[in-house]
Motif scaffolding. Structure first.
Motif, mmCIF file in Angstrom:
data_model
loop_
_atom_site.group_PDB
_atom_site.id
_atom_site.type_symbol
_atom_site.label_atom_id
_atom_site.label_comp_id
_atom_site.label_asym_id
_atom_site.label_seq_id
_atom_site.Cartn_x
_atom_site.Cartn_y
_atom_site.Cartn_z
ATOM 1 N N MET A 1 0.850 -1.178 0.000
ATOM 2 C CA MET A 1 0.000 0.000 0.000
ATOM 3 C C MET A 1 0.896 1.241 0.000
ATOM 4 O O MET A 1 1.836 1.347 0.769
ATOM 5 C CB MET A 1 -0.889 -0.022 1.247
ATOM 6 N N SER A 2 0.606 2.188 -0.860
ATOM 7 C CA SER A 2 1.417 3.390 -0.957
ATOM 8 C C SER A 2 1.153 4.320 0.223
ATOM 9 O O SER A 2 0.145 4.215 0.917
ATOM 10 C CB SER A 2 1.119 4.125 -2.269
ATOM 11 N N ASN A 3 2.065 5.255 0.439
ATOM 12 C CA ASN A 3 1.877 6.248 1.502
ATOM 13 C C ASN A 3 0.647 7.101 1.256
ATOM 14 O O ASN A 3 -0.052 7.475 2.191
ATOM 15 C CB ASN A 3 3.120 7.145 1.630
ATOM 16 N N THR A 4 0.361 7.401 -0.024
ATOM 17 C CA THR A 4 -0.828 8.184 -0.369
ATOM 18 C C THR A 4 -2.083 7.417 -0.003
ATOM 19 O O THR A 4 -3.011 7.972 0.582
ATOM 20 C CB THR A 4 -0.837 8.524 -1.876
ATOM 21 N N GLN A 5 -2.113 6.119 -0.323
ATOM 22 C CA GLN A 5 -3.265 5.283 0.014
ATOM 23 C C GLN A 5 -3.442 5.215 1.526
ATOM 24 O O GLN A 5 -4.556 5.309 2.029
ATOM 25 C CB GLN A 5 -3.101 3.877 -0.568
ATOM 26 N N GLN A 6 -2.350 5.065 2.281
ATOM 27 C CA GLN A 6 -2.435 5.012 3.739
ATOM 28 C C GLN A 6 -2.977 6.329 4.294
ATOM 29 O O GLN A 6 -3.798 6.340 5.204
ATOM 30 C CB GLN A 6 -1.073 4.705 4.345
ATOM 31 N N SER A 7 -2.514 7.441 3.732
ATOM 32 C CA SER A 7 -2.983 8.761 4.157
ATOM 33 C C SER A 7 -4.468 8.929 3.858
ATOM 34 O O SER A 7 -5.233 9.407 4.710
ATOM 35 C CB SER A 7 -2.166 9.853 3.460
ATOM 36 N N ASP A 8 -4.876 8.528 2.645
ATOM 37 C CA ASP A 8 -6.291 8.619 2.276
ATOM 38 C C ASP A 8 -7.142 7.750 3.196
ATOM 39 O O ASP A 8 -8.194 8.178 3.662
ATOM 40 C CB ASP A 8 -6.494 8.163 0.828
ATOM 41 N N ASP A 9 -6.689 6.519 3.454
ATOM 42 C CA ASP A 9 -7.432 5.630 4.338
ATOM 43 C C ASP A 9 -7.573 6.237 5.730
ATOM 44 O O ASP A 9 -8.636 6.146 6.345
ATOM 45 C CB ASP A 9 -6.741 4.266 4.440
ATOM 46 N N GLN A 10 -6.521 6.838 6.239
ATOM 47 C CA GLN A 10 -6.587 7.450 7.570
ATOM 48 C C GLN A 10 -7.621 8.575 7.591
ATOM 49 O O GLN A 10 -8.401 8.693 8.538
ATOM 50 C CB GLN A 10 -5.211 7.984 7.999
ATOM 51 N N GLN A 11 -7.651 9.400 6.558
ATOM 52 C CA GLN A 11 -8.643 10.486 6.489
ATOM 53 C C GLN A 11 -10.058 9.924 6.456
ATOM 54 O O GLN A 11 -10.946 10.432 7.130
ATOM 55 C CB GLN A 11 -8.384 11.365 5.267
ATOM 56 N N TRP A 12 -10.286 8.856 5.667
ATOM 57 C CA TRP A 12 -11.622 8.252 5.596
ATOM 58 C C TRP A 12 -12.001 7.625 6.935
ATOM 59 O O TRP A 12 -13.142 7.704 7.369
ATOM 60 C CB TRP A 12 -11.696 7.218 4.476
ATOM 61 N N ARG A 13 -11.026 6.994 7.612
ATOM 62 C CA ARG A 13 -11.307 6.382 8.914
ATOM 63 C C ARG A 13 -11.731 7.431 9.947
ATOM 64 O O ARG A 13 -12.537 7.155 10.826
ATOM 65 C CB ARG A 13 -10.094 5.612 9.430
ATOM 66 N N GLU A 14 -11.178 8.618 9.832
ATOM 67 C CA GLU A 14 -11.540 9.702 10.749
ATOM 68 C C GLU A 14 -12.928 10.254 10.440
ATOM 69 O O GLU A 14 -13.620 10.725 11.331
ATOM 70 C CB GLU A 14 -10.497 10.817 10.683
ATOM 71 N N GLN A 15 -13.339 10.206 9.190
ATOM 72 C CA GLN A 15 -14.622 10.764 8.754
ATOM 73 C C GLN A 15 -15.777 9.770 8.911
ATOM 74 O O GLN A 15 -16.909 10.176 9.145
ATOM 75 C CB GLN A 15 -14.507 11.195 7.291
ATOM 76 N N LEU A 16 -15.503 8.480 8.779
ATOM 77 C CA LEU A 16 -16.547 7.454 8.729
ATOM 78 C C LEU A 16 -16.506 6.557 9.961
ATOM 79 O O LEU A 16 -15.463 6.393 10.583
ATOM 80 C CB LEU A 16 -16.354 6.588 7.479
ATOM 81 N N THR A 17 -17.645 5.929 10.260
ATOM 82 C CA THR A 17 -17.654 4.906 11.300
ATOM 83 C C THR A 17 -16.915 3.680 10.752
ATOM 84 O O THR A 17 -16.723 3.562 9.530
ATOM 85 C CB THR A 17 -19.091 4.504 11.674
ATOM 86 N N PRO A 18 -16.508 2.755 11.608
ATOM 87 C CA PRO A 18 -15.835 1.552 11.098
ATOM 88 C C PRO A 18 -16.682 0.789 10.074
ATOM 89 O O PRO A 18 -16.146 0.310 9.072
ATOM 90 C CB PRO A 18 -15.597 0.717 12.367
ATOM 91 N N ASP A 19 -17.985 0.681 10.303
ATOM 92 C CA ASP A 19 -18.849 -0.011 9.353
ATOM 93 C C ASP A 19 -18.950 0.750 8.029
ATOM 94 O O ASP A 19 -18.902 0.146 6.952
ATOM 95 C CB ASP A 19 -20.238 -0.214 9.954
#
Length: 131
Positions: A1-19
């Motif tokens: 997984m690229s650093n950009t993908q990890q960064s994007d995933d972290q932003q989505w995790r902060e915005q969304l519930t786990p489900d």
């Protein structure tokens, strides 16, 4: 997984519930008949949970009996993208938000007139704004 993908995933995790993250960003699904919009009858516009792009008008929603909110048309022909999905040993059409690529659900050709389409969508991918 690229650093950009990890960064994007972290932003989505902060915005969304786990489900919501599992469904919207990892192409998951909610169990049938459990989503908050499955039986919703209110007038309004259903928007993408992730980016708020308008996706479906409630006037095109119908009870398909499938256990997920179903619509026979998108609000705009450019709002949703279609992708071949061969997961789970099936050949289906995945639908995603054209703006942020959030997973919405699947498209089937067994819907009602006037389109004959069934956009079968996870409630967790949507946010209803009544009008």
């Amino acid at each position: 997984m690229s650093n950009t993908q990890q960064s994007d995933d972290q932003q989505w995790r902060e915005q969304l519930t786990p489900d919501e993250f599992r469904i919207c960003r990892q192409k998951g699904t909610e169990p049938p008949f459990t989503g908050i919009y499955c039986d919703e009858k209110a007038a309004g516009i259903y928007h993408c949970k992730c980016c708020h792009q308008p996706l479906f008008d409630a006037s095109t929603k119908y009870d398909s009996g499938s256990g997920w909110p179903s619509f026979y048309a998108a609000s705009d022909e450019h709002a949703i993208e279609e992708h071949l999905d061969t997961s789970h040993g099936m050949r289906r059409t995945e639908i995603t938000c054209a703006h942020c690529r959030s997973h919405l659900g699947h498209l089937f050709d067994d819907g009602p007139e006037p389109t004959g389409l069934r956009y079968c969508v996870n409630s967790a991918s949507l946010r209803l704004e009544p009008y």
